[in-house]
Design a protein around this motif. Structure first.
Motif, mmCIF file in Angstrom:
data_model
loop_
_atom_site.group_PDB
_atom_site.id
_atom_site.type_symbol
_atom_site.label_atom_id
_atom_site.label_comp_id
_atom_site.label_asym_id
_atom_site.label_seq_id
_atom_site.Cartn_x
_atom_site.Cartn_y
_atom_site.Cartn_z
ATOM 1 N N ASN A 149 -8.027 -4.018 -2.592
ATOM 2 C CA ASN A 149 -8.169 -2.693 -1.979
ATOM 3 C C ASN A 149 -9.642 -2.349 -1.807
ATOM 4 O OD1 ASN A 149 -8.193 0.219 -1.540
ATOM 5 N ND2 ASN A 149 -6.044 0.170 -2.155
ATOM 6 N N LYS A 150 -10.031 -2.005 -0.586
ATOM 7 C CA LYS A 150 -11.426 -1.694 -0.287
ATOM 8 C C LYS A 150 -11.919 -0.436 -1.009
ATOM 9 C CE LYS A 150 -11.050 -1.366 4.168
ATOM 10 N NZ LYS A 150 -11.383 -1.125 5.594
ATOM 11 N N ASN A 151 -10.985 0.369 -1.532
ATOM 12 C CA ASN A 151 -11.370 1.558 -2.283
ATOM 13 C C ASN A 151 -11.854 1.217 -3.694
ATOM 14 O OD1 ASN A 151 -10.651 3.471 -0.208
ATOM 15 N ND2 ASN A 151 -8.506 3.062 -0.698
ATOM 16 N N HIS A 152 -11.791 -0.063 -4.040
ATOM 17 C CA HIS A 152 -12.331 -0.556 -5.310
ATOM 18 C C HIS A 152 -13.379 -1.627 -4.985
ATOM 19 C CE1 HIS A 152 -9.101 1.613 -7.282
ATOM 20 N NE2 HIS A 152 -8.223 0.978 -6.533
ATOM 21 N N PRO A 153 -14.546 -1.204 -4.485
ATOM 22 C CA PRO A 153 -15.526 -2.152 -3.925
ATOM 23 C C PRO A 153 -16.123 -3.130 -4.917
ATOM 24 C CG PRO A 153 -16.461 0.062 -4.104
ATOM 25 C CD PRO A 153 -14.998 0.196 -4.395
ATOM 26 N N VAL A 154 -16.158 -2.790 -6.205
ATOM 27 C CA VAL A 154 -16.736 -3.720 -7.183
ATOM 28 C C VAL A 154 -15.907 -4.998 -7.245
ATOM 29 C CG1 VAL A 154 -17.368 -4.068 -9.601
ATOM 30 C CG2 VAL A 154 -17.705 -1.828 -8.542
ATOM 31 N N ASN B 263 11.682 -1.899 -5.008
ATOM 32 C CA ASN B 263 11.770 -1.938 -3.543
ATOM 33 C C ASN B 263 10.523 -2.559 -2.930
ATOM 34 O OD1 ASN B 263 14.295 -0.750 -3.573
ATOM 35 N ND2 ASN B 263 13.513 1.328 -3.289
ATOM 36 N N PHE B 264 9.369 -2.269 -3.534
ATOM 37 C CA PHE B 264 8.109 -2.826 -3.049
ATOM 38 C C PHE B 264 8.121 -4.351 -3.150
ATOM 39 C CE2 PHE B 264 3.708 -4.162 -4.060
ATOM 40 C CZ PHE B 264 3.084 -3.779 -2.885
ATOM 41 N N VAL B 265 8.554 -4.858 -4.297
ATOM 42 C CA VAL B 265 8.588 -6.311 -4.515
ATOM 43 C C VAL B 265 9.636 -6.971 -3.624
ATOM 44 C CG1 VAL B 265 9.090 -8.120 -6.211
ATOM 45 C CG2 VAL B 265 7.699 -6.155 -6.861
ATOM 46 N N MET B 266 10.800 -6.329 -3.471
ATOM 47 C CA MET B 266 11.850 -6.905 -2.630
ATOM 48 C C MET B 266 11.389 -7.041 -1.185
ATOM 49 S SD MET B 266 15.334 -5.109 -4.099
ATOM 50 C CE MET B 266 16.363 -5.936 -2.883
ATOM 51 N N LYS B 267 10.652 -6.058 -0.703
ATOM 52 C CA LYS B 267 10.143 -6.128 0.669
ATOM 53 C C LYS B 267 9.118 -7.250 0.817
ATOM 54 C CE LYS B 267 8.292 -3.251 4.406
ATOM 55 N NZ LYS B 267 7.815 -1.894 4.795
ATOM 56 N N LEU B 268 8.277 -7.445 -0.205
ATOM 57 C CA LEU B 268 7.305 -8.539 -0.164
ATOM 58 C C LEU B 268 8.007 -9.890 -0.154
ATOM 59 C CD1 LEU B 268 4.595 -7.277 -2.697
ATOM 60 C CD2 LEU B 268 4.272 -7.633 -0.249
ATOM 61 N N LYS B 269 9.091 -9.995 -0.917
ATOM 62 C CA LYS B 269 9.791 -11.273 -1.021
ATOM 63 C C LYS B 269 10.466 -11.702 0.272
ATOM 64 C CE LYS B 269 12.358 -12.150 -4.595
ATOM 65 N NZ LYS B 269 11.901 -13.515 -4.916
ATOM 66 N N ASP C 126 1.301 -0.344 2.018
ATOM 67 C CA ASP C 126 1.861 -0.715 3.320
ATOM 68 C C ASP C 126 1.044 -1.830 3.960
ATOM 69 O OD1 ASP C 126 3.929 1.089 3.138
ATOM 70 O OD2 ASP C 126 2.886 2.673 4.237
ATOM 71 N N ASP C 127 -0.275 -1.772 3.763
ATOM 72 C CA ASP C 127 -1.147 -2.825 4.292
ATOM 73 C C ASP C 127 -0.824 -4.169 3.646
ATOM 74 O OD1 ASP C 127 -2.394 -0.957 5.850
ATOM 75 O OD2 ASP C 127 -4.158 -0.746 4.571
ATOM 76 N N THR C 128 -0.437 -4.133 2.367
ATOM 77 C CA THR C 128 -0.077 -5.377 1.677
ATOM 78 C C THR C 128 1.098 -6.043 2.370
ATOM 79 O OG1 THR C 128 -0.783 -4.420 -0.445
ATOM 80 C CG2 THR C 128 0.585 -6.393 -0.535
ATOM 81 N N HIS C 129 2.125 -5.265 2.669
ATOM 82 C CA HIS C 129 3.295 -5.815 3.364
ATOM 83 C C HIS C 129 2.909 -6.405 4.717
ATOM 84 C CE1 HIS C 129 6.227 -4.494 0.475
ATOM 85 N NE2 HIS C 129 5.850 -3.239 0.554
ATOM 86 N N THR C 130 2.096 -5.685 5.462
ATOM 87 C CA THR C 130 1.678 -6.139 6.803
ATOM 88 C C THR C 130 0.885 -7.436 6.710
ATOM 89 O OG1 THR C 130 1.591 -3.848 7.579
ATOM 90 C CG2 THR C 130 0.431 -5.502 8.885
ATOM 91 N N LEU C 131 -0.037 -7.483 5.750
ATOM 92 C CA LEU C 131 -0.903 -8.656 5.608
ATOM 93 C C LEU C 131 -0.120 -9.872 5.137
ATOM 94 C CD1 LEU C 131 -3.788 -9.693 5.815
ATOM 95 C CD2 LEU C 131 -4.163 -8.950 3.451
ATOM 96 N N VAL C 132 0.770 -9.686 4.180
ATOM 97 C CA VAL C 132 1.576 -10.809 3.683
ATOM 98 C C VAL C 132 2.443 -11.380 4.798
ATOM 99 C CG1 VAL C 132 3.497 -11.393 2.150
ATOM 100 C CG2 VAL C 132 1.554 -10.100 1.274
ATOM 101 N N LYS C 133 2.983 -10.512 5.623
ATOM 102 C CA LYS C 133 3.785 -10.965 6.760
ATOM 103 C C LYS C 133 2.932 -11.765 7.737
ATOM 104 C CE LYS C 133 7.140 -9.239 10.140
ATOM 105 N NZ LYS C 133 7.819 -8.033 10.675
ATOM 106 N N GLN C 134 1.646 -11.399 7.825
ATOM 107 C CA GLN C 134 0.738 -12.059 8.763
ATOM 108 C C GLN C 134 0.260 -13.414 8.243
ATOM 109 O OE1 GLN C 134 -2.671 -9.635 9.895
ATOM 110 N NE2 GLN C 134 -3.941 -11.453 10.112
#
Length: 483
Positions: free
Chosen positions: A196-201, A244-250, A220-228
């Motif tokens: 996450n860019k909000n944690h720049p360190v 639900n978050f993990v199921m969508k990633l899978k 949501d960006d995680t889902h989009t990127l993993v699909k890509q």
């Protein structure tokens, strides 16, 4: 499946038989059996198992309908080569150049040859107009030796692995460091990071480690990127995932692993690794306890120092961020009682996300106090130590691997629940650090310094822990191999 299998005749099965007459014979016989004449003949060889259907399909598209009579699969290997002419060795180049400046040098791969039927004869598949289709070295690999077999097998097993982790002063840097440790141990695979860019360190640390790092702003960006990027394996080191978050990633990954996860996502993850928690979990896909600790190479390459009845060196570190600022608490305790610690050297190591200058933690060489910021040789400092003070995170595994008796303070309630840093495993655990007064810390440190028997027993317990093989077990779990 519509496959016609043809047995070679004895005359085409000699040791010195080339493929040209074999392909011609098979084509003629297949045409007779099917009562049709082919337009193109494609030769594929089992000794090139890394060829993808995508590359073969593209090569066919380029060939069919064009003027090309023969399309050869090749690998481009520019090189400085030589030849023998009589008794002389002569160069095959005019100017010595760096490899990237040399002209193309196409080496035939065994992957495929596509030729028009009109170009196929008992002695050749090479027509008048020849073109080449360039493959990567992986796809163009050709097995002719045992060594090439081993390499090809490794390439087939190679996975695309994505690590998802964040790090900064508040979150700490443990997630980033763990994922980097695992990434370095899996370098035979294709590795990338999502952060996450909000944690720049954390993002900066990953980029400085020379891995591809994709920056996101939300789940949501995680889902989009993993699909890509379509990783084969996704390693989530972000705590408390939701089902639900993990199921969508899978839906877009073959295998999903989580670390230190106490959320509902653990129910559907393929594996969960919680090395800091020693409690037994009845679920077969959850792995807990120190046997699944993932030590960096620098600790695996060092051995514990010999025991000393006298404490001469004390190591102090509270992770990459130290959000509760225990470094300052220890520093003030030492400086306020410097006469008590004469003859003892204190090495204080501050992490990447900790600002020791802002906290007014400075070297005091006359008093034996030294401060090191973001040191690249933490294992060296630990190895020299007779005693350590640390937080209740991953550094406890590192200290245990080098058998350093340690005083532990938890940074937060979650860390307090970590079960490894107990007297059972050689640690003196003071509990939640915010509740520990400077006086309590001082008395504990003095008591342990003055009690070599206790330190010796703590050390012996650590030496008996099976902790150094943990990273191999974790790698096997990530790759889905049996342990």
């Amino acid at each position: 499946m519509g496959v016609i299998a043809l047995q070679r005749s004895e005359s085409l099965s000699k040791d010195d038989t080339t493929l040209d007459p074999v392909v011609y014979d098979a084509t003629v016989r297949a045409e007779e059996m099917l009562s049709k004449r082919f337009d193109y003949i494609v030769t594929l060889q089992p000794t090139s198992p890394n060829l993808s259907t995508i590359s073969l399909g593209k090569a066919l598209e380029v060939t069919i309908g064009s003027e090309v009579d023969t399309m050869l699969s090749v690998v481009n290997k520019p090189c400085l080569s030589w030849r023998r002419e009589g008794s002389s060795i002569l160069p095959n180049y005019s100017n010595r150049l760096n490899r990237q400046l040399l002209p193309d040098n196409y080496v035939e791969a065994g992957a495929f040859i596509i030729c028009k039927r009109l170009s196929l004869t008992p002695k050749s598949r090479i027509g008048t107009f020849v073109n080449v289709y360039e493959l990567s070295e992986q796809e163009g690999s050709d097995i002719d030796t045992i060594e090439e077999w081993v390499l090809s097998e490794a390439l087939i097993k190679r996975k695309r692995i994505a690590f998802r982790a964040d790090g900064d002063r508040q979150l700490g840097m443990g997630h980033i460091y763990r994922c980097l440790t695992l990434a370095y141990s899996l370098t035979g695979h294709e590795i990338c990071f999502i952060s996450n860019k909000n944690h720049p360190v954390g993002v900066e640390k990953l980029k400085n480690s020379f891995f591809t790092c994709y920056e996101i702003e939300s789940d949501d960006d995680t889902h989009t990127l993993v699909k890509q990027i379509k990783p084969d394996i996704l390693v989530m080191d972000v705590l408390n995932t939701e089902k639900n978050f993990v199921m969508k990633l899978k839906e877009n990954v073959e295998r999903l692993i989580t670390f230190e996860d106490m959320g509902t996502g653990t129910d559907v993850a393929d594996a969960v690794i919680n090395s800091l928690f020693s409690n037994k979990d009845n679920r077969s896909h959850v792995y807990t306890g120190y046997k699944f600790a993932d030590l960096r190479d620098e600790f695996l390459l060092k051995n514990p120092k010999n025991f000393s009845t006298k404490v001469e060196n004390v190591f102090i570190m509270f992770g990459g961020a130290d959000p509760a600022n225990y470094t300052k608490k220890c520093y003030d305790m030492i400086c306020n009682n410097i006469e008590v610690f004469k003859g003892i050297k204190f090495n204080i190591v501050a992490g990447l996300a900790y600002d020791s200058v802002q906290s007014k933690i400075l070297d005091r060489p006359d008093d034996g106090v030294y401060v090191f910021n973001n040191s690249s040789k933490v294992s060296w400092f630990m190895q020299q130590a007779d005693l350590a003070i640390t937080s209740q995170g991953r550094s406890t595994f590192e200290l245990a691997s080098l058998a350093v008796p340690s005083i532990v303070m938890a940074q937060n309630q979650r860390e307090k629940s970590h079960g490894f840093a107990s007297l059972e495993n050689g640690f003196l655990n003071l509990g939640f650090g915010r509740d520990i007064t400077e006086e309590t810390l001082l008395k504990t440190l003095i008591w342990l310094i003055d009690t070599p028997q206790m330190r010796s027993e703590m050390r012996e317990i650590m030496l008996g822990l099976d902790i150094r093989k943990g990273i191999n077990r974790v790698k096997q779990i990530i790759l889905g191999e049996s342990i």
